[in-house]
Design an enzyme around this catalytic site. Structure first.
Site, PDB file in Angstrom:
ATOM      1  N   GLU A 137      -3.178  10.486   2.833  1.00 26.20           N
ATOM      2  CA  GLU A 137      -4.328  10.564   3.733  1.00 26.20           C
ATOM      3  C   GLU A 137      -4.416  11.955   4.339  1.00 26.20           C
ATOM      4  OE1 GLU A 137      -5.417   6.292   5.577  1.00 26.20           O
ATOM      5  OE2 GLU A 137      -3.481   7.083   6.180  1.00 26.20           O
ATOM      6  N   THR A 154      -6.647   4.982  16.803  1.00 25.07           N
ATOM      7  CA  THR A 154      -7.197   5.476  15.543  1.00 25.07           C
ATOM      8  C   THR A 154      -8.052   6.710  15.772  1.00 25.07           C
ATOM      9  OG1 THR A 154      -7.212   3.251  14.625  1.00 25.07           O
ATOM     10  CG2 THR A 154      -8.648   4.848  13.559  1.00 25.07           C
ATOM     11  N   GLU A 206       0.820  -1.211   0.000  1.00 24.88           N
ATOM     12  CA  GLU A 206       0.000   0.000   0.000  1.00 24.88           C
ATOM     13  C   GLU A 206       0.852   1.259   0.000  1.00 24.88           C
ATOM     14  OE1 GLU A 206      -3.186  -0.356   2.943  1.00 24.88           O
ATOM     15  OE2 GLU A 206      -3.042   1.798   3.206  1.00 24.88           O
ATOM     16  N   TRP A 252     -14.062   8.183   5.045  1.00 29.01           N
ATOM     17  CA  TRP A 252     -14.629   7.345   6.101  1.00 29.01           C
ATOM     18  C   TRP A 252     -14.380   7.969   7.465  1.00 29.01           C
ATOM     19  CZ3 TRP A 252     -11.301   4.850   9.626  1.00 29.01           C
ATOM     20  CH2 TRP A 252      -9.938   4.945   9.299  1.00 29.01           C
TER      21      TRP A 252
END
Ligand SMILES: *[C@@H]1O[C@H](CO)[C@@H](O)[C@H](O)[C@H]1NC(C)=O
Ligand SMILES: *[C@@H]1O[C@H](CO)[C@@H](O)[C@H](O)[C@H]1NC(C)=O
Ligand SMILES: *[C@@H]1O[C@H](CO)[C@@H](O)[C@H](O)[C@H]1NC(C)=O
Ligand SMILES: *[C@@H]1O[C@H](CO)[C@@H](O)[C@H](O)[C@H]1NC(C)=O
Ligand SMILES: *[C@@H]1O[C@H](CO)[C@@H](O)[C@H](O)[C@H]1NC(C)=O
Ligand SMILES: *[C@@H]1O[C@H](CO)[C@@H](O)[C@H](O)[C@H]1NC(C)=O
Ligand SMILES: *[C@@H]1O[C@H](CO)[C@@H](O)[C@H](O)[C@H]1NC(C)=O
Length: 368
Positions: free
Chosen positions: A122, A219, A118, A208
Site C-alpha cells: 500500500e 484511517t 491478505e 481509493w
C-alpha cells in the site's frame, strides 16, 4: 518515542480491512464454489487492454497508455478496483507501479482470499518515498500491529519492482531486488500460524480515498488527512504484474471451515485461465495468418467450389429462363396477334364512324 512508534504502527494497517469487509462468498461461513486456479506463471502487461475473462474491473475504468494502465480518481465518490478472476495457492506477485500522490489517497495492490487472508502493498499518497507492507489472516482485525514501512524513492515518479513471495513457511516483501521484510508461518504476529495467509488468493489493485467523511479518524490520519479534491486527478499507474501460482490444477476448493492450507483441495484438470493465456483471442486476420498453408488452400478450394456451384446454378437458371423466354415469346406473339387484330378491328370501326359522325368523337380521341 516508543509510544509514538506503536501509535504509528497501529495506524498503519487500518485500511486494508476496510476495503475487504466482505467477499462474494466466505467459505468459512458457507459453502462456496471452487476458486479458478491460475496454475501457471504469467506477466500481464498493462499497456494493452486486459483480457476481461481474466480480469474484472469491478469499480471505475482504466486508461491505457504506452507506459501502463492508469487508475484515476477525478472527483469525490470515485474509487477504482480491479481484481483477477483467477487465484493462486501460494506463489509470487511482482508489481511494477507508480503510486498516486495526494493526502488521503491510497494506492494498493494486494493478494486476497475469499476468507480474507491478505498480503498487501500500500502506498499512502502523502508520502512519495515509501511503501507499506501488511498482512491479515482470516480477516482478523483484533490488533493492528502487522503493518510496516519501507523506503521507495520517488515512488510516484519511478516504477519500482514490488514483489511478494509467499509459500507455506514464509512471506517476503521485496523492493527492487532487496528483501525488506519476512514473516514466518509460526510466530507471534501470525498467532503462531493461525492468522498466517494460507488460502487461495486473487490479485486486487485499487485506488481509493481514505481522507473522506465517513472513514474513521484513525484511517483518515493514517492516509495523511482529508483529500483536497481541487488537486484531482489522482493517478496510479501499473506497468505490469507478474503472477506465479505455486500450485497447479483446475480449481481450489475449501474442505471445511478451518481456513487452513491443509483444508484446501487442489482439483486436477486444465486451468481455464492457463488455457486462455496460452490461446488468447485473435483478430480475424490474425486467425487467417495463423492457419497452416494447407488450411488456406482448403479455404480457397472451398470458395472456388462454392463459386463453381454458383456458376452452375446461375447457368441452370439462365437456361431455364431462356426456355421460359421462348415460351413467353410465343405467348407474346399470340397475344400480339390477338391485340393487333383487335386494334385493326377498332381502327376500322373508328375510321368508318369518323367519316359518318361529328367531330366530338375526334376531340375525345385527341384528349385520350
Ligand atoms: C506493451 O509492452 C510490452 C513490453 O514492453 C510490449 O512487448 C508490447 O508490444 C506493448 N504493447 C503495446 C500495445 O504497446
Ligand atoms: C465482475 O465483478 C462483478 C462485481 O463483483 C460481478 O458481479 C461480476 O460477475 C464479475 N464478472 C466476472 C466475469 O467475474
Ligand atoms: C515516508 O516513508 C518513508 C518510508 O517509511 C519514511 O522513511 C519517511 O520518513 C516518510 N516521509 C514522511 C515525510 O513521512
Ligand atoms: C485474532 O488476533 C488476535 C491477536 O492478533 C488473537 O489473539 C486472536 O486469537 C485472533 N483470533 C482469531 C479468531 O484468530
Ligand atoms: C523483481 O524482484 C524480484 C524479487 O527480487 C525478482 O525475482 C524479479 O526478477 C524482479 N523483476 C525484474 C523484472 O527485475
Ligand atoms: C523467520 O525464520 C528465519 C529462518 O528461516 C529466521 O532467520 C527469522 O529470525 C525468523 N523470523 C522470526 C520473526 O521469527
Ligand atoms: C488438458 O490440456 C491438455 C494439453 O493442452 C490436453 O491434451 C488435454 O486434453 C486437456 N484435458 C482436458 C480434460 O481438457
Amino acid at each position: 518515542m516508543l509510544a509514538l512508534y506503536f501509535f504509528l504502527a497501529t495506524l498503519v494497517s487500518y485500511v486494508a480491512a476496510q476495503s475487504n469487509a466482505e467477499t462474494s462468498c466466505n467459505p468459512l461461513k458457507t459453502t462456496c464454489p471452487p476458486d479458478p486456479a491460475l496454475s501457471t506463471e504469467h506477466t500481464f502487461w498493462f499497456n494493452e487492454t486486459l483480457d476481461d475473462t481474466l480480469w474484472n474491473m469491478t469499480s471505475g475504468s482504466l486508461d491505457y497508455t504506452s507506459e501502463g494502465a492508469q487508475f484515476t480518481l477525478n472527483e469525490e465518490g470515485d474509487s477504482l478496483l480491479l481484481m483477477s478472476n483467477f487465484y493462486i495457492f501460494f506463489g509470487v506477485m511482482e508489481v511494477h507501479a507508480k503510486m498516486a500522490t495526494g493526502n488521503g489517497i491510497i494506492s494498493g495492490v494486494i493478494l486476497e482470499s475469499d476468507d480474507l487472508d491478505e498480503i498487501d502493498w500500500e502506498w499512502v499518497g502523502s508520502n512519495t518515498t515509501g511503501v507499506q507492507s501488511d498482512f491479515f489472516g482470516k480477516g482478523n482485525t483484533t490488533t493492528w500491529n502487522r503493518g510496516a514501512k519501507h523506503n521507495a524513492a520517488n515512488a510516484n515518479l519511478d516504477f519500482h519492482n514490488y514483489t511478494t513471495y509467499w509459500d507455506q513457511e514464509k512471506l517476503q516483501w521485496w523492493v527492487d531486488g532487496d528483501m525488506v521484510r519476512q514473516v514466518n508461518y509460526s510466530e507471534r504476529l501470525t498467532v503462531y500460524g493461525q492468522n498466517y495467509p494460507q488460502t487461495p488468493c486473487r490479485v486486487k489493485a485499487s485506488l481509493w480515498p481514505s481522507g473522506v467523511e465517513g472513514e474513521s479518524p484513525g484511517t483518515i490520519k493514517w492516509g495523511g488527512g482529508m483529500v483536497d479534491w481541487s488537486q484531482a486527478p489522482f493517478t496510479m499507474t501499473i506497468q505490469r504484474i507478474r503472477v506465479e501460482d505455486f500450485s497447479s490444477g483446475k480449481e481450489y476448493q475449501y474442505d471445511g471451515t478451518s481456513g487452513s492450507f491443509h483444508s484446501i483441495n487442489v482439483i486436477g484438470g486444465n486451468s481455464t485461465a492457463e488455457d486462455r493465456i496460452a490461446h488468447p483471442p485473435e483478430s480475424l486476420s490474425e486467425k487467417w495468418d495463423d492457419l497452416p498453408e494447407g488450411a488456406h488452400i482448403g479455404v480457397y478450394c472451398g470458395a472456388a467450389a462454392a463459386g463453381a456451384l454458383v456458376v452452375v446454378a446461375v447457368g441452370l437458371y439462365c437456361l431455364k429462363q431462356r426456355r421460359r423466354g421462348r415460351l413467353e415469346h410465343a405467348l407474346d406473339d399470340a397475344r400480339y396477334n390477338t391485340e393487333r387484330n383487335e386494334m385493326e378491328t377498332y381502327q376500322n370501326d373508328w375510321k368508318q364512324t369518323e367519316w359518318s359522325s361529328t367531330s366530338i368523337r375526334h376531340n375525345g380521341y385527341q384528349a385520350m
